[in-house]
Design a protein around this motif. Sequence first.
Motif, short mmCIF file in Angstrom:
data_model
loop_
_atom_site.label_atom_id
_atom_site.label_comp_id
_atom_site.label_asym_id
_atom_site.label_seq_id
_atom_site.Cartn_x
_atom_site.Cartn_y
_atom_site.Cartn_z
N ARG A 85 0.85 -1.19 0.00
CA ARG A 85 0.00 0.00 0.00
C ARG A 85 0.89 1.23 0.00
NH1 ARG A 85 -3.54 -3.14 3.18
NH2 ARG A 85 -5.74 -2.99 2.59
N ASN A 86 0.35 2.35 -0.46
CA ASN A 86 1.01 3.63 -0.26
C ASN A 86 0.76 4.10 1.16
OD1 ASN A 86 2.27 3.80 -2.72
ND2 ASN A 86 0.78 5.19 -3.64
N TYR A 87 1.47 5.15 1.55
CA TYR A 87 1.54 5.50 2.97
C TYR A 87 0.20 5.94 3.57
CZ TYR A 87 3.50 7.16 7.35
OH TYR A 87 3.78 7.33 8.68
N ILE A 88 -0.49 6.88 2.94
CA ILE A 88 -1.74 7.38 3.53
C ILE A 88 -2.80 6.29 3.63
CG2 ILE A 88 -3.67 8.97 3.16
CD1 ILE A 88 -1.66 11.07 2.27
N PRO A 89 -3.05 5.49 2.58
CA PRO A 89 -4.01 4.40 2.74
C PRO A 89 -3.61 3.39 3.81
CG PRO A 89 -3.63 4.85 0.42
CD PRO A 89 -2.62 5.63 1.18
N GLN A 90 -2.31 3.13 3.96
CA GLN A 90 -1.87 2.19 5.00
C GLN A 90 -2.12 2.77 6.39
OE1 GLN A 90 -0.46 -1.12 4.75
NE2 GLN A 90 -1.11 -0.94 6.87
N VAL A 91 -1.79 4.02 6.58
CA VAL A 91 -2.06 4.67 7.87
C VAL A 91 -3.54 4.59 8.21
CG1 VAL A 91 -2.14 6.91 9.03
CG2 VAL A 91 -0.08 6.23 7.80
N ALA A 92 -4.38 4.87 7.22
CA ALA A 92 -5.82 4.86 7.46
C ALA A 92 -6.33 3.49 7.87
CB ALA A 92 -6.56 5.33 6.20
N THR A 93 -5.61 2.44 7.47
CA THR A 93 -6.03 1.08 7.77
C THR A 93 -5.44 0.55 9.07
OG1 THR A 93 -6.11 0.68 5.38
CG2 THR A 93 -6.19 -1.25 6.79
N SER A 94 -4.28 1.09 9.48
CA SER A 94 -3.56 0.44 10.58
C SER A 94 -3.03 1.33 11.68
CB SER A 94 -2.36 -0.34 10.01
OG SER A 94 -1.38 0.55 9.48
N SER A 95 -2.94 2.63 11.50
CA SER A 95 -2.06 3.39 12.40
C SER A 95 -2.65 4.63 13.03
CB SER A 95 -0.78 3.75 11.64
OG SER A 95 -0.14 2.59 11.17
N VAL A 96 -3.95 4.80 12.98
CA VAL A 96 -4.60 5.91 13.68
C VAL A 96 -5.80 5.37 14.45
CG1 VAL A 96 -3.87 7.78 12.14
CG2 VAL A 96 -5.94 6.46 11.60
N ALA A 97 -6.25 6.13 15.42
CA ALA A 97 -7.42 5.72 16.20
C ALA A 97 -8.60 5.50 15.27
CB ALA A 97 -7.75 6.79 17.24
N GLY A 98 -9.28 4.38 15.45
CA GLY A 98 -10.43 4.07 14.62
C GLY A 98 -10.10 3.27 13.38
N ALA A 99 -8.82 3.10 13.05
CA ALA A 99 -8.43 2.28 11.90
C ALA A 99 -8.88 0.84 12.14
CB ALA A 99 -6.92 2.33 11.69
N THR A 100 -9.35 0.19 11.09
CA THR A 100 -9.93 -1.15 11.23
C THR A 100 -8.95 -2.15 11.82
OG1 THR A 100 -11.23 -0.66 9.25
CG2 THR A 100 -11.23 -2.93 10.01
N TYR A 101 -7.68 -2.06 11.43
CA TYR A 101 -6.70 -3.04 11.87
C TYR A 101 -5.55 -2.39 12.63
CZ TYR A 101 -9.28 -5.89 8.51
OH TYR A 101 -10.28 -6.54 7.83
N ASN A 102 -5.87 -1.54 13.60
CA ASN A 102 -4.84 -0.88 14.39
C ASN A 102 -4.34 -1.83 15.47
OD1 ASN A 102 -3.16 0.81 15.81
ND2 ASN A 102 -4.64 2.46 16.07
N GLU A 103 -3.52 -2.77 15.04
CA GLU A 103 -3.07 -3.85 15.93
C GLU A 103 -2.05 -3.38 16.96
OE1 GLU A 103 -1.68 -6.60 13.00
OE2 GLU A 103 -0.80 -4.95 11.88
N THR A 104 -1.36 -2.26 16.72
CA THR A 104 -0.43 -1.72 17.72
C THR A 104 -1.10 -0.72 18.65
OG1 THR A 104 0.32 0.16 16.38
CG2 THR A 104 1.45 -1.96 16.04
N HIS A 105 -2.34 -0.36 18.35
CA HIS A 105 -3.11 0.63 19.13
C HIS A 105 -2.39 1.97 19.18
CE1 HIS A 105 -5.98 -2.42 21.13
NE2 HIS A 105 -5.31 -3.06 20.19
N PHE A 106 -1.69 2.27 18.11
CA PHE A 106 -0.96 3.53 18.00
C PHE A 106 -1.96 4.68 17.87
CE2 PHE A 106 1.74 6.58 15.47
CZ PHE A 106 2.75 6.73 16.41
N ASP A 107 -1.76 5.74 18.65
CA ASP A 107 -2.66 6.89 18.64
C ASP A 107 -1.89 8.12 19.10
OD1 ASP A 107 -4.79 8.64 18.65
OD2 ASP A 107 -5.77 7.77 20.42
#
Length: 510
Positions: free
Chosen positions: A410-432
């Motif tokens: 993935r490119n960076y912004i779509p990946q962030v939206a999926t994994s790395s902000v509060a509310g992301a569907t797959y935020n497995e690190t719970h990064f916020d």
Amino acid sequence: MLKLGLLTGAALAGLPGCGAVPQRPPPGTPPVRGGVYSHGATGGGLKDTLDPYFPVTNPDISRCVQLYEPLLRWNPDYEIEPAVAESVTPNADNTQWTIRIRDGVEFHHGKTVTAEDVMHSLATVTDPDNPGSGGTELATVVELQNSKVLDPRTIVLQLNSPYAVLDQLLAEYTVGIIPTDFDISHPVGTGPFAYQHFVPGQLSRFVRHENYWDGPAYVDELFIYDFADDAAKVNALLAGQVQSIDNLPNYLAGTIEQQGASPLVSDTGAWVPFTMRVDVAPFSDVRVRQALRLIVDRRQMIDQALGGFGVLGNDLYAPFDPAYASHLPQREQDVDQARSLLRQAGHEDLEVELVTSSAVGAGGVESANLFVEQARQAGVTVRLNKADANVFYGDRYLSWNFAQDFWNTRNYIPQVATSSVAGATYNETHFDDPTFTALIEQAKREPDPARRTQLLHDAQEIEYNTGGYIIWGFKRQLDAYSNLVQGLEPHRYLPCSNFRFSRASFVRQP
């Protein structure tokens, strides 16, 4: 899990013949229409799904690609090209995007795709009560109530603020177009194959979509089988029970060539990270996270866990993004510094559990075993928990304190939206991180590429210093296919030629 002994009957009907070890067909060999094609997918389990907006495992993703298609798609070089839409274009300030639907695209049940279907699809994937993984970010920017259907093939999407890379979101396989009468019990999309049968944890069966807009598939039927065991998966390929597998164990790349199969190697941005929950001890201490990153011998991971099929990672994803922060210093193993950080954090005798699974795919369990040994050098005791796929991707998925996962390009912004902000569907690190989130919000609305790149560099520096991922490398995706078939080509996006089995065909043997 479907046993090898059950792969008979219809699944074998597509084989042109067995006997001597087949050789790879020469270039230019004409495709043969007909036959039953079978693919062995890595992982899966009782939570397997046909839902277009919630695929998790490799079998889920491979099924999703057969049934559904987004408005745009990624080509083999990871460039956006038209799909269900013939064009998606912004206005001058990126606050409105006009979607023009390709003429005559047909769903599996015969209905022609209209603007209403697209609006319905976008409304479903961005449903505030149950947003799909591809819709979480879309929901923050698209105002469907203020968008307009101009005619049966044209929509003007209204955004609540400028969004410079909306096309990247619309190209994800998790934003497939479905009809207004969609029924998950008999799913319908526009993809190259139509649904016939599905048994979670075992198999799925599809038939060719004869009116597929991009040309009907060569094969008549497609089976996708779940494989939790690598040995069973490879044996099925070599026995002619499946014609392709994703995530071939790297050490077998040379071996299979003497047994009637060929490796398929793709340069990708795929990664198999270690995931640390930043909101629970001891990983809530950034010094512990930094120490664990310094424990990793990345070159050894690539050489041994990936058999050399990879490139160095630097705890950041999206290496094909033009804004990838390649200027940041390459993180290398530093056991002394890791020990020092752990002492400062009060964890010089750290003991942790690392959860992994074969469902993570090639390089997963192998890199986990290596991490156990590498951590011992720094005085860290790692207990390895190798979970069954049903458990790993079950109810505790996304809540493991220290685990692994797999991600595709993935490119960076779509990946962030999926994994790395509060509310992301797959935020497995719970990064916020509020500063990080603010930078991303600025970047995705910034029309100037140079300014957007700087904002993304600043965001990546935060993840580099404080994030919860250990990204030790990027895989050269290694899959495999029988020499009795052709048409699978390297692809930067998803495994096994982007799972585009519609382009695969059997070949005549001399």
